[in-house]
Design a protein around this motif. Structure first.
Motif, PDB file in Angstrom:
ATOM      1  N   PRO A   9      43.051  35.994  28.137  1.00 34.57           N
ATOM      2  CA  PRO A   9      43.180  35.964  29.593  1.00 34.57           C
ATOM      3  C   PRO A   9      43.627  34.574  30.061  1.00 34.57           C
ATOM      4  O   PRO A   9      43.209  33.561  29.508  1.00 34.57           O
ATOM      5  N   GLU A  10      44.455  34.554  31.091  1.00 34.08           N
ATOM      6  CA  GLU A  10      44.934  33.296  31.645  1.00 34.08           C
ATOM      7  C   GLU A  10      43.752  32.420  32.078  1.00 34.08           C
ATOM      8  O   GLU A  10      42.812  32.896  32.702  1.00 34.08           O
ATOM      9  N   LYS A  49      48.200  37.207  32.578  1.00 38.48           N
ATOM     10  CA  LYS A  49      47.756  36.993  33.962  1.00 38.48           C
ATOM     11  C   LYS A  49      46.532  37.831  34.276  1.00 38.48           C
ATOM     12  O   LYS A  49      46.381  38.953  33.813  1.00 38.48           O
ATOM     13  N   ASP A  50      45.660  37.241  35.070  1.00 41.55           N
ATOM     14  CA  ASP A  50      44.444  37.920  35.497  1.00 41.55           C
ATOM     15  C   ASP A  50      44.809  39.259  36.134  1.00 41.55           C
ATOM     16  O   ASP A  50      45.718  39.332  36.964  1.00 41.55           O
ATOM     17  N   ARG A  61      39.284  41.297  35.254  1.00 40.60           N
ATOM     18  CA  ARG A  61      39.525  40.023  35.928  1.00 40.60           C
ATOM     19  C   ARG A  61      38.424  39.049  35.526  1.00 40.60           C
ATOM     20  O   ARG A  61      37.256  39.419  35.477  1.00 40.60           O
ATOM     21  N   ILE A  62      38.819  37.809  35.250  1.00 40.37           N
ATOM     22  CA  ILE A  62      37.841  36.788  34.845  1.00 40.37           C
ATOM     23  C   ILE A  62      37.128  36.258  36.085  1.00 40.37           C
ATOM     24  O   ILE A  62      37.790  35.831  37.046  1.00 40.37           O
ATOM     25  N   GLU A  64      35.497  33.627  38.470  1.00 39.34           N
ATOM     26  CA  GLU A  64      35.910  32.227  38.686  1.00 39.34           C
ATOM     27  C   GLU A  64      35.094  31.236  37.851  1.00 39.34           C
ATOM     28  O   GLU A  64      35.636  30.293  37.322  1.00 39.34           O
ATOM     29  N   ARG A  67      36.336  30.367  34.005  1.00 41.71           N
ATOM     30  CA  ARG A  67      37.633  29.800  33.679  1.00 41.71           C
ATOM     31  C   ARG A  67      37.441  28.447  33.004  1.00 41.71           C
ATOM     32  O   ARG A  67      36.559  27.696  33.350  1.00 41.71           O
TER      33      ARG A  67
END
Length: 70
Positions: A9-10, A49-50, A61-62, A64, A67
């Motif tokens: 994941p980005e 990309k997420d 989706r990661i 926040e 990250r």
């Protein structure tokens, strides 16, 4: 030529973590294929990309707080 394509994941990994993965995967290939493979080993880390991937029908989706900081 040994080749590894790793998708992550980005923003999940820092630059240092990606560098470590490249080194460790290269070491692994050299271990299995001999040191002659080292200069020809290619490791590609692709950041997706997420929201551009999923599992079991659910888009991922990661959060926040998860990250990596570079």
């Amino acid at each position: 030529m040994p080749f590894a394509n790793i998708k992550v994941p980005e923003a999940a990994l820092s630059g240092a973590q990606k560098e470590e993965i490249v080194q460790r995967v290269t070491d692994m290939f050299a271990h299995y294929f001999s040191e002659a493979a080292r200069p020809h080993t290619m490791v590609l880390i692709e950041e997706v990309k997420d929201g551009g991937y999923g599992r079991a029908g659910e888009v991922f989706r990661i959060p926040e707080g998860h990250r990596a900081a570079d």
